[in-house]
Design a protein around this motif. Structure first.
Motif, PDB file in Angstrom:
ATOM      1  N   TRP A 154       6.535  20.107  -2.379  1.00  0.00           N
ATOM      2  CA  TRP A 154       5.257  19.669  -1.840  1.00  0.00           C
ATOM      3  C   TRP A 154       4.347  19.129  -2.936  1.00  0.00           C
ATOM      4  O   TRP A 154       3.535  18.228  -2.689  1.00  0.00           O
ATOM      5  N   LYS A 155       4.479  19.651  -4.145  1.00  0.00           N
ATOM      6  CA  LYS A 155       3.715  19.097  -5.268  1.00  0.00           C
ATOM      7  C   LYS A 155       4.158  17.663  -5.570  1.00  0.00           C
ATOM      8  O   LYS A 155       3.337  16.795  -5.867  1.00  0.00           O
ATOM      9  N   LYS A 156       5.466  17.420  -5.495  1.00  0.00           N
ATOM     10  CA  LYS A 156       5.991  16.088  -5.814  1.00  0.00           C
ATOM     11  C   LYS A 156       5.621  15.046  -4.765  1.00  0.00           C
ATOM     12  O   LYS A 156       5.335  13.894  -5.090  1.00  0.00           O
ATOM     13  N   VAL A 157       5.637  15.461  -3.482  1.00  0.00           N
ATOM     14  CA  VAL A 157       5.392  14.479  -2.420  1.00  0.00           C
ATOM     15  C   VAL A 157       3.908  14.337  -2.084  1.00  0.00           C
ATOM     16  O   VAL A 157       3.548  13.472  -1.270  1.00  0.00           O
ATOM     17  N   ALA A 158       3.038  15.150  -2.687  1.00  0.00           N
ATOM     18  CA  ALA A 158       1.611  15.112  -2.362  1.00  0.00           C
ATOM     19  C   ALA A 158       1.000  13.715  -2.542  1.00  0.00           C
ATOM     20  O   ALA A 158       0.325  13.215  -1.618  1.00  0.00           O
ATOM     21  N   PRO A 159       1.187  13.043  -3.699  1.00  0.00           N
ATOM     22  CA  PRO A 159       0.624  11.689  -3.825  1.00  0.00           C
ATOM     23  C   PRO A 159       1.194  10.717  -2.801  1.00  0.00           C
ATOM     24  O   PRO A 159       0.467   9.859  -2.273  1.00  0.00           O
ATOM     25  N   GLY A 160       2.488  10.846  -2.504  1.00  0.00           N
ATOM     26  CA  GLY A 160       3.105   9.970  -1.522  1.00  0.00           C
ATOM     27  C   GLY A 160       2.545  10.170  -0.123  1.00  0.00           C
ATOM     28  O   GLY A 160       2.343   9.197   0.619  1.00  0.00           O
ATOM     29  N   MET A 161       2.281  11.415   0.264  1.00  0.00           N
ATOM     30  CA  MET A 161       1.723  11.685   1.581  1.00  0.00           C
ATOM     31  C   MET A 161       0.318  11.114   1.711  1.00  0.00           C
ATOM     32  O   MET A 161      -0.058  10.574   2.765  1.00  0.00           O
ATOM     33  N   TYR A 162      -0.462  11.210   0.635  1.00  0.00           N
ATOM     34  CA  TYR A 162      -1.804  10.610   0.645  1.00  0.00           C
ATOM     35  C   TYR A 162      -1.693   9.094   0.796  1.00  0.00           C
ATOM     36  O   TYR A 162      -2.425   8.481   1.599  1.00  0.00           O
ATOM     37  N   ALA A 163      -0.762   8.476   0.068  1.00  0.00           N
ATOM     38  CA  ALA A 163      -0.579   7.027   0.137  1.00  0.00           C
ATOM     39  C   ALA A 163      -0.106   6.594   1.521  1.00  0.00           C
ATOM     40  O   ALA A 163      -0.562   5.566   2.054  1.00  0.00           O
ATOM     41  N   ILE A 164       0.784   7.365   2.136  1.00  0.00           N
ATOM     42  CA  ILE A 164       1.265   7.046   3.483  1.00  0.00           C
ATOM     43  C   ILE A 164       0.114   7.111   4.487  1.00  0.00           C
ATOM     44  O   ILE A 164       0.003   6.269   5.384  1.00  0.00           O
ATOM     45  N   GLY A 165      -0.758   8.112   4.320  1.00  0.00           N
ATOM     46  CA  GLY A 165      -1.910   8.223   5.200  1.00  0.00           C
ATOM     47  C   GLY A 165      -2.838   7.021   5.096  1.00  0.00           C
ATOM     48  O   GLY A 165      -3.276   6.465   6.110  1.00  0.00           O
ATOM     49  N   VAL A 166      -3.122   6.591   3.875  1.00  0.00           N
ATOM     50  CA  VAL A 166      -3.982   5.419   3.668  1.00  0.00           C
ATOM     51  C   VAL A 166      -3.321   4.161   4.224  1.00  0.00           C
ATOM     52  O   VAL A 166      -3.970   3.327   4.880  1.00  0.00           O
ATOM     53  N   LEU A 167      -2.023   4.008   3.974  1.00  0.00           N
ATOM     54  CA  LEU A 167      -1.291   2.845   4.482  1.00  0.00           C
ATOM     55  C   LEU A 167      -1.321   2.811   6.006  1.00  0.00           C
ATOM     56  O   LEU A 167      -1.498   1.744   6.612  1.00  0.00           O
ATOM     57  N   GLY A 168      -1.157   3.977   6.636  1.00  0.00           N
ATOM     58  CA  GLY A 168      -1.218   4.032   8.093  1.00  0.00           C
ATOM     59  C   GLY A 168      -2.580   3.613   8.625  1.00  0.00           C
ATOM     60  O   GLY A 168      -2.676   2.903   9.633  1.00  0.00           O
ATOM     61  N   LEU A 169      -3.638   4.040   7.944  1.00  0.00           N
ATOM     62  CA  LEU A 169      -4.984   3.650   8.373  1.00  0.00           C
ATOM     63  C   LEU A 169      -5.207   2.152   8.213  1.00  0.00           C
ATOM     64  O   LEU A 169      -5.933   1.539   9.017  1.00  0.00           O
ATOM     65  N   LEU A 170      -4.604   1.551   7.192  1.00  0.00           N
ATOM     66  CA  LEU A 170      -4.715   0.109   7.008  1.00  0.00           C
ATOM     67  C   LEU A 170      -3.942  -0.652   8.081  1.00  0.00           C
ATOM     68  O   LEU A 170      -4.398  -1.686   8.575  1.00  0.00           O
ATOM     69  N   CYS A 171      -2.765  -0.136   8.454  1.00  0.00           N
ATOM     70  CA  CYS A 171      -1.914  -0.822   9.427  1.00  0.00           C
ATOM     71  C   CYS A 171      -2.526  -0.848  10.823  1.00  0.00           C
ATOM     72  O   CYS A 171      -2.113  -1.650  11.669  1.00  0.00           O
ATOM     73  N   ILE A 172      -3.491   0.035  11.073  1.00  0.00           N
ATOM     74  CA  ILE A 172      -4.147   0.062  12.383  1.00  0.00           C
ATOM     75  C   ILE A 172      -4.752  -1.295  12.732  1.00  0.00           C
ATOM     76  O   ILE A 172      -4.766  -1.712  13.892  1.00  0.00           O
ATOM     77  N   PHE A 173      -5.231  -2.009  11.726  1.00  0.00           N
ATOM     78  CA  PHE A 173      -5.935  -3.266  11.960  1.00  0.00           C
ATOM     79  C   PHE A 173      -5.002  -4.478  11.947  1.00  0.00           C
ATOM     80  O   PHE A 173      -5.461  -5.617  12.000  1.00  0.00           O
ATOM     81  N   ILE A 174      -3.689  -4.238  11.862  1.00  0.00           N
ATOM     82  CA  ILE A 174      -2.711  -5.328  11.902  1.00  0.00           C
ATOM     83  C   ILE A 174      -2.327  -5.597  13.349  1.00  0.00           C
ATOM     84  O   ILE A 174      -1.829  -4.697  14.037  1.00  0.00           O
ATOM     85  N   PRO A 175      -2.537  -6.815  13.853  1.00  0.00           N
ATOM     86  CA  PRO A 175      -2.185  -7.128  15.243  1.00  0.00           C
ATOM     87  C   PRO A 175      -0.684  -6.910  15.486  1.00  0.00           C
ATOM     88  O   PRO A 175       0.152  -7.253  14.664  1.00  0.00           O
ATOM     89  N   GLY A 176      -0.382  -6.338  16.624  1.00  0.00           N
ATOM     90  CA  GLY A 176       1.008  -6.088  16.979  1.00  0.00           C
ATOM     91  C   GLY A 176       1.479  -4.700  16.604  1.00  0.00           C
ATOM     92  O   GLY A 176       2.468  -4.207  17.160  1.00  0.00           O
TER      93      GLY A 176
END
Length: 384
Positions: free
Chosen positions: A66-88
């Protein structure tokens, strides 16, 4: 019974009760939408099964994972929030961009962001507490969530960030200044948005427009009043027949109060209180400033703030913000992420886990090595 035992038992009880209440609250909606009154309940049970599997898997993984994947999980969360505004990919529901639809699955990335923020802040704050990077890491997801717009989830993210920063014993003065600035910012967002301002005014005077803006609050109040002391009985709710909007999700506790009354509602609230108390007591056995300590604190703040906002909105203490009630509200993304977080807590307190979670199929190469008795030495000593 240890804290880990209590938390696991309460989690199972709340999930089972949640499935029952979802069935009670969603039959009419499910019949109208799918021509089958069991469809939404079956979906919830399936997600509960996925969540329990996620709990077991996350509980079996070591802390180092969980220590190793912590930065990746934060990045995935931000990426998901960005993808919300992509049409389709992003889905607009009721005028808000809060959903993603990929390969036929619809989910809310903000729930993943809550999970990722807890993990990453526990990892980051265990090493340093610099205000500048902290503010940047907080404002990035908060800004994206506000653009959806979603004030309720914004408050949850802010609670997680500031709460964990405080628990990490960061300098108090900069923290207070930042919190005041954040509070001012939230007030500006409320007063600058007509629909948010309308929700605030409706909170103080719902009877001004009982068939319009005050309809939701008015119908919830009727459900609470109908419940009385011991409720109308399971399956006897009148408000579940499409009178209350978002009945099986944000407003589901109103059905709990109507069918089980004040007594039943008190039992459920007591279970939530015992759950949060168990998290607090478990923190005493963990090393301060460690990843384990801060992660447990983050999960505690996440769940408690979400429970308080949801229940507070149902009893008209806060404006309605669309926050689901953990374990009980219908919704796959929220249920799975919360159960995964419970599994991480069990992983952090591995020594307190029940023998069921210590079965052989949960062991892995990264587990702590067990001491193997030197039988040859023991035989020699016995012979002597």
């Amino acid at each position: 019974m240890t804290s880990a035992h209590r938390i696991l038992l309460i989690t199972i009880l709340l999930c089972l009760f949640g499935a029952l209440v979802v069935f009670e609250a969603s039959t009419t909606e499910s019949l109208d939408t799918y021509s089958n009154k069991y469809t939404l309940t079956v979906q919830q049970v399936k997600w509960m099964g996925v969540g329990m599997l996620a709990l077991a898997v996350s509980a079996s993984l070591p802390i180092t994972f969980w220590k190793k994947v912590a930065p990746g999980m934060y990045a995935i969360g931000v990426l998901g929030l960005l993808c919300i505004f992509i049409p389709g990919i992003g889905v607009r529901v009721n005028g808000a961009h809060r959903w993603l639809q990929i390969a036929g699955f619809r989910f809310q990335p903000v729930e993943i962001m809550k999970f990722g923020m807890v993990l990453y802040f526990a990892h980051w704050l265990s090493k340093h507490q610099k205000l500048g990077p902290f503010a940047t890491l907080t404002l990035l997801p908060v800004t994206l969530v506000m653009l959806q717009p979603d004030l309720g989830s914004t408050l949850i993210l802010l609670s997680i960030a500031f709460g964990m920063y405080f628990v990490a014993k960061a300098p108090v003065k900069p923290l207070l200044i930042t919190m005041v600035v954040g509070l001012v910012g939230v007030c500006i967002l409320i007063f600058s948005s007509p629909y948010r301002m309308q929700r605030v005014t409706t909170l103080f005077n719902p009877e001004a427009d009982p068939l319009g803006e005050g309809y939701h609050v008015h119908q919830i109040t009727l459900a609470l009043g109908n419940g009385g002391l011991f409720g109308t009985g399971l399956g006897q709710s009148k408000q579940k027949y499409r009178y209350i909007p978002e009945l099986s999700t944000d407003s589901i506790f109103s059905i709990v109060a109507e069918e089980t009354g004040f007594a039943g509602a008190t039992v459920i609230i007591s279970l939530f209180a015992l759950l949060i108390f168990s998290f607090f007591t478990s923190m005493n056995s963990l090393e301060e400033h460690s990843f384990e300590y801060l992660c447990t604190a983050g999960i505690t703040i996440w769940l408690s703030s979400q429970i308080i906002l949801n229940l507070g909105a149902v009893v008209a203490l806060f404006p309605l913000t669309g926050i689901p009630l953990p374990f009980i509200s219908r919704g796959g993304t929220s249920l799975v992420t919360v159960l995964t977080a419970i599994g991480i807590f069990l992983s952090l307190t591995r020594r307190q886990i029940t023998p069921m979670l210590k079965s052989k199929w949960l062991h892995h190469p990264f587990s702590r090595s067990r001491k193997v008795p030197n039988t040859r030495l023991n035989r020699t000593q016995t012979h002597k």
